[in-house]
Design a protein around this motif. Structure first.
Motif, PDB file in Angstrom:
ATOM      1  N   GLN A 121       2.247  -9.104  14.790  1.00 13.42           N
ATOM      2  CA  GLN A 121       0.758  -9.375  14.990  1.00 13.42           C
ATOM      3  C   GLN A 121      -0.116  -8.345  14.011  1.00 13.42           C
ATOM      4  N   ALA A 122      -1.122  -9.299  13.581  1.00 16.55           N
ATOM      5  CA  ALA A 122      -1.812  -8.307  12.735  1.00 16.55           C
ATOM      6  C   ALA A 122      -3.424  -8.541  12.407  1.00 16.55           C
ATOM      7  N   HIS A 123      -4.189  -7.916  11.945  1.00 19.48           N
ATOM      8  CA  HIS A 123      -5.556  -8.433  11.701  1.00 19.48           C
ATOM      9  C   HIS A 123      -5.737  -8.574  10.406  1.00 19.48           C
ATOM     10  N   ALA A 124      -6.374  -9.797   9.825  1.00 19.37           N
ATOM     11  CA  ALA A 124      -6.471  -9.905   8.256  1.00 19.37           C
ATOM     12  C   ALA A 124      -7.696  -9.177   7.808  1.00 19.37           C
ATOM     13  N   GLN A 125      -7.638  -8.521   6.574  1.00 17.66           N
ATOM     14  CA  GLN A 125      -8.795  -7.866   5.915  1.00 17.66           C
ATOM     15  C   GLN A 125      -9.660  -8.868   5.154  1.00 17.66           C
ATOM     16  N   SER A 126     -10.895  -8.272   5.141  1.00 25.74           N
ATOM     17  CA  SER A 126     -11.953  -9.451   4.466  1.00 25.74           C
ATOM     18  C   SER A 126     -11.280  -9.217   2.935  1.00 25.74           C
ATOM     19  N   GLU A 127     -11.749 -10.234   1.993  1.00 29.60           N
ATOM     20  CA  GLU A 127     -11.085 -10.437   0.933  1.00 29.60           C
ATOM     21  C   GLU A 127     -11.587  -9.143  -0.094  1.00 29.60           C
ATOM     22  N   GLU A 128     -12.617  -8.729   0.063  1.00 26.39           N
ATOM     23  CA  GLU A 128     -13.290  -7.427  -0.446  1.00 26.39           C
ATOM     24  C   GLU A 128     -12.483  -6.515  -0.318  1.00 26.39           C
ATOM     25  N   LEU A 129     -12.066  -6.082   0.928  1.00 25.66           N
ATOM     26  CA  LEU A 129     -11.234  -4.645   1.314  1.00 25.66           C
ATOM     27  C   LEU A 129      -9.775  -4.853   0.886  1.00 25.66           C
ATOM     28  N   GLU A 130      -9.458  -6.298   0.850  1.00 23.48           N
ATOM     29  CA  GLU A 130      -8.004  -6.410   0.417  1.00 23.48           C
ATOM     30  C   GLU A 130      -7.985  -6.342  -1.035  1.00 23.48           C
ATOM     31  N   LEU A 131      -8.740  -6.711  -1.676  1.00 20.14           N
ATOM     32  CA  LEU A 131      -8.774  -6.419  -3.143  1.00 20.14           C
ATOM     33  C   LEU A 131      -8.743  -5.299  -3.498  1.00 20.14           C
ATOM     34  N   VAL A 132      -9.631  -4.378  -2.847  1.00 18.36           N
ATOM     35  CA  VAL A 132      -9.633  -3.053  -3.207  1.00 18.36           C
ATOM     36  C   VAL A 132      -8.576  -2.152  -2.958  1.00 18.36           C
ATOM     37  N   THR A 133      -7.939  -2.500  -1.737  1.00 15.46           N
ATOM     38  CA  THR A 133      -6.694  -1.946  -1.218  1.00 15.46           C
ATOM     39  C   THR A 133      -5.530  -2.371  -2.225  1.00 15.46           C
ATOM     40  N   LEU A 134      -5.432  -3.486  -2.703  1.00 13.19           N
ATOM     41  CA  LEU A 134      -4.371  -3.974  -3.692  1.00 13.19           C
ATOM     42  C   LEU A 134      -4.607  -3.040  -5.021  1.00 13.19           C
ATOM     43  N   LEU A 135      -5.968  -2.919  -5.516  1.00 11.96           N
ATOM     44  CA  LEU A 135      -6.004  -2.266  -6.888  1.00 11.96           C
ATOM     45  C   LEU A 135      -5.782  -0.675  -6.750  1.00 11.96           C
ATOM     46  N   LEU A 136      -5.952  -0.305  -5.599  1.00 16.83           N
ATOM     47  CA  LEU A 136      -5.745   1.248  -5.139  1.00 16.83           C
ATOM     48  C   LEU A 136      -4.156   1.762  -5.026  1.00 16.83           C
ATOM     49  N   THR A 137      -3.342   0.617  -4.464  1.00 15.57           N
ATOM     50  CA  THR A 137      -2.033   0.935  -4.207  1.00 15.57           C
ATOM     51  C   THR A 137      -1.120   0.158  -4.907  1.00 15.57           C
ATOM     52  N   SER A 138      -1.272  -0.837  -5.777  1.00 20.79           N
ATOM     53  CA  SER A 138      -0.312  -1.457  -6.354  1.00 20.79           C
ATOM     54  C   SER A 138       0.287  -1.206  -7.820  1.00 20.79           C
ATOM     55  N   PHE A 139       1.391  -0.933  -8.214  1.00 26.90           N
ATOM     56  CA  PHE A 139       1.783  -0.672  -9.234  1.00 26.90           C
ATOM     57  C   PHE A 139       2.564  -1.872 -10.194  1.00 26.90           C
ATOM     58  N   LEU A 140       2.168  -3.172  -9.467  1.00 26.10           N
ATOM     59  CA  LEU A 140       3.027  -4.382  -9.511  1.00 26.10           C
ATOM     60  C   LEU A 140       4.326  -4.227  -9.717  1.00 26.10           C
ATOM     61  N   GLU A 141       4.781  -3.399  -8.756  1.00 24.46           N
ATOM     62  CA  GLU A 141       6.339  -3.478  -8.715  1.00 24.46           C
ATOM     63  C   GLU A 141       6.824  -3.951  -7.693  1.00 24.46           C
ATOM     64  N   ASP A 142       8.086  -4.199  -7.498  1.00 28.47           N
ATOM     65  CA  ASP A 142       8.789  -4.728  -6.200  1.00 28.47           C
ATOM     66  C   ASP A 142       8.564  -3.792  -5.033  1.00 28.47           C
ATOM     67  N   GLN A 143       8.285  -4.342  -3.978  1.00 29.81           N
ATOM     68  CA  GLN A 143       7.950  -3.475  -2.877  1.00 29.81           C
ATOM     69  C   GLN A 143       8.901  -3.925  -1.721  1.00 29.81           C
ATOM     70  N   TYR A 144       8.863  -3.254  -0.767  1.00 32.57           N
ATOM     71  CA  TYR A 144       9.996  -3.775   0.476  1.00 32.57           C
ATOM     72  C   TYR A 144       9.705  -4.935   0.920  1.00 32.57           C
ATOM     73  N   TYR A 145       8.475  -5.387   1.207  1.00 29.37           N
ATOM     74  CA  TYR A 145       8.227  -6.675   1.800  1.00 29.37           C
ATOM     75  C   TYR A 145       7.593  -7.594   0.625  1.00 29.37           C
ATOM     76  N   ARG A 146       7.566  -7.218  -0.585  1.00 27.84           N
ATOM     77  CA  ARG A 146       6.918  -8.171  -1.430  1.00 27.84           C
ATOM     78  C   ARG A 146       7.375  -7.925  -3.009  1.00 27.84           C
ATOM     79  N   LYS A 147       7.664  -8.902  -3.592  1.00 27.68           N
ATOM     80  CA  LYS A 147       7.868  -8.861  -5.107  1.00 27.68           C
ATOM     81  C   LYS A 147       6.705  -8.790  -6.094  1.00 27.68           C
ATOM     82  N   ALA A 148       6.997  -8.064  -7.084  1.00 26.81           N
ATOM     83  CA  ALA A 148       5.847  -7.764  -7.907  1.00 26.81           C
ATOM     84  C   ALA A 148       5.140  -9.023  -8.264  1.00 26.81           C
ATOM     85  N   ASP A 149       5.854 -10.129  -8.440  1.00 29.40           N
ATOM     86  CA  ASP A 149       5.005 -11.474  -9.031  1.00 29.40           C
ATOM     87  C   ASP A 149       4.225 -11.928  -7.853  1.00 29.40           C
ATOM     88  N   ALA A 150       4.814 -11.696  -6.688  1.00 26.82           N
ATOM     89  CA  ALA A 150       3.998 -12.165  -5.451  1.00 26.82           C
ATOM     90  C   ALA A 150       2.740 -11.472  -5.261  1.00 26.82           C
TER      91      ALA A 150
END
Length: 480
Positions: free
Chosen positions: A23-52
């Protein structure tokens, strides 16, 4: 006051399922965008591939109506946090999505921090959207190209890339400069980068002994004349130990130069990676190796000089589950160590269960970070355990995690409520996201949300307690 009290202490119900199936809580689109921009190197992660991850980033750019906010977030990610590939992808999609806006030319100019940013943005646009290039993109990137001197242009020619630097000039028609003209007509001298100097030293050698001497000489020119970039030096400390140990004192001076640290945009966890590399190398002189270890500790502390010092009592909880192995735990352990020291905080490690940990606060930040990682259990992810094992009242919990909890079947709202009832205090919860998977364990309005790997992250953490939307507001303040 019965119903007001109930509402005040009741969390919103979970509204989604995270990538781990919990179970989880969704983020607002703005916070999700910022979080992705500040944490992603567009590399494969444990739960998600780079393309996804790239697909999700592009969907957010398309869905968020305020494209100016998207542009500001990309600028913040590139210029303040040092994130590259994600900012290139966002810039390329903005060029397609926004037409006829006066601010776009300036954005495309400012999102370029280094010469090869131009090439990456161009390559992304051409791969995703093809020709022709929008005028705003051409003018902005062209203006950026005109900022770079002959050395910077020569360093990033990218002769073997799909989009070469000379291709970029021909596509963008930037303002005339002598350096750009020399690039196009083939008279621009080759840049003497650290890579070329070392390669040439190896090629020119007549024997192995000669090769060793030439490489040592090349390192001397690079380090003593400060011709090597800060990040490149970090990545090559082991080579310096092996090939030019007499230069360690000079390398230390560079590593601990506060101006170079700030200008480099090096993320603090890179010091942990560098430490691992030289700790594994026991063939070198122990005294020289220890000098570099101490220098890395000093550099780490200087890169994290803005760590906040909170009033009251703080618990720092580090996620040590299996999905944190690798880069996430190196970041989490480092930030936990610096918060632990600066605030005399309590420290807890959690995976399937949670436990308090104690370290010598007088040890170097990097040493404590290493010991946190050594204690990791790599089990499941149980957020409930944090609040079930916390045996005293706190003013705040700082939780460093990829936020993919699944044990206990439910979000930790009830465990949190029980802890608050037991201790008589309802602490603030700082949600420190290290993966950008798009969900939270607490509802966004009831948590202090943070993401990122840079020294800027610590600076933002300082303001969150007085402004729950500090991260978003900091981005909104950027002028286009």
């Amino acid at each position: 006051m019965k119903f007001n009290t109930i509402l005040k202490n009741k969390f919103r119900r979970p509204d989604t399922v995270n990538l781990a199936g919990g179970q989880a809580h969704a983020q607002s689109e703005e916070l999700e965008l910022v979080t992705l921009l500040l944490t992603s190197f567009l590399e494969d992660q444990y739960y998600r591939k780079a393309d996804a991850t790239a697909d999700r980033l592009r969907k957010l750019v398309a869905q968020i109506a305020d494209k100016r906010f998207v542009a500001k977030a990309a600028l913040y990610a590139r210029r303040e946090a040092g994130m590259r590939s994600v900012s290139h992808l966002v810039a390329a999609d903005l060029a397609r999505a926004v037409k006829g806006e006066a601010w776009t030319k300036g954005f495309f100019d400012r999102v370029v921090h280094r010469t090869d940013d131009v090439l990456e943005i161009l390559a992304a646009y051409l791969a995703l959207h093809g020709k022709p290039l929008p005028n705003s993109l051409k003018k902005g990137l062209g203006q950026a190209l005109a900022r770079f001197d002959a050395y910077q242009l020569a360093k990033y020619r990218r002769e073997n890339a799909a989009v070469k630097l000379v291709d970029a000039v021909n596509l963008l028609h930037p303002p005339h400069t002598e350096a750009l003209a020399a690039l196009v007509n083939g008279t621009l001298a080759s840049a003497e980068t650290w890579e070329t100097k070392l390669t040439q030293a190896g090629q020119d050698a007549a024997s192995d002994a000669d090769k060793a001497d030439r490489k040592a000489e090349a390192w001397a020119k690079l380090i003593r004349h400060r011709k090597i970039g800060y990040f490149a030096l970090l990545r090559n400390l082991r080579n310096v130990l092996e090939q030019a140990p007499e230069l360690v004192d000079d390398a230390v001076a560079l590593l601990t130069d506060e101006t170079l640290i700030r200008r480099s945009l090096v993320m603090p966890f890179r010091f942990r990676v560098a430490l691992d590399a030289i700790e594994d190398h026991r063939a070198s002189s122990e005294s020289q190796r220890q000098k570099l270890v101490r220098a890395l500790s000093v550099a780490t502390d200087r890169s994290l000089a803005n760590v906040p010092r909170f009033d009251g009592r703080t618990l720092v909880a580090v996620d040590c589950s299996a999905s944190m192995i690798g880069k996430p735990i190196k970041i989490a352990s480092l930030f936990a160590a610096v918060l632990y020291q600066a605030n005399r905080a309590d420290l807890m490690l959690f995976s399937g269960d949670a436990s308090y940990q104690s370290f010598n606060r007088d040890d170097a930040t990097l040493t404590i970070a290493q010991r946190i990682e050594e204690k990791a259990q790599w089990g499941g992810t149980n957020f409930h355990a944090i609040f079930q094992r916390a045996d005293r009242s706190y003013d705040r919990f700082v939780i460093l995690s990829d936020m993919q909890a699944w044990m206990g079947h439910h979000t930790p709202a009830e465990s949190f409520r029980q802890h608050a009832a037991k201790t008589g205090k309802r602490p603030r919860v700082f949600s420190f996201d290290l993966a950008g998977y798009g969900t939270l364990q607490f509802p966004e309005p009831e948590v202090f949300a943070l993401a990122g790997f840079s020294d800027k992250t610590m600076e933002t953490l300082r303001f969150l307690e007085s402004d729950q939307s500090a991260l978003i507001r900091e981005i909104e303040r950027i002028q286009l």
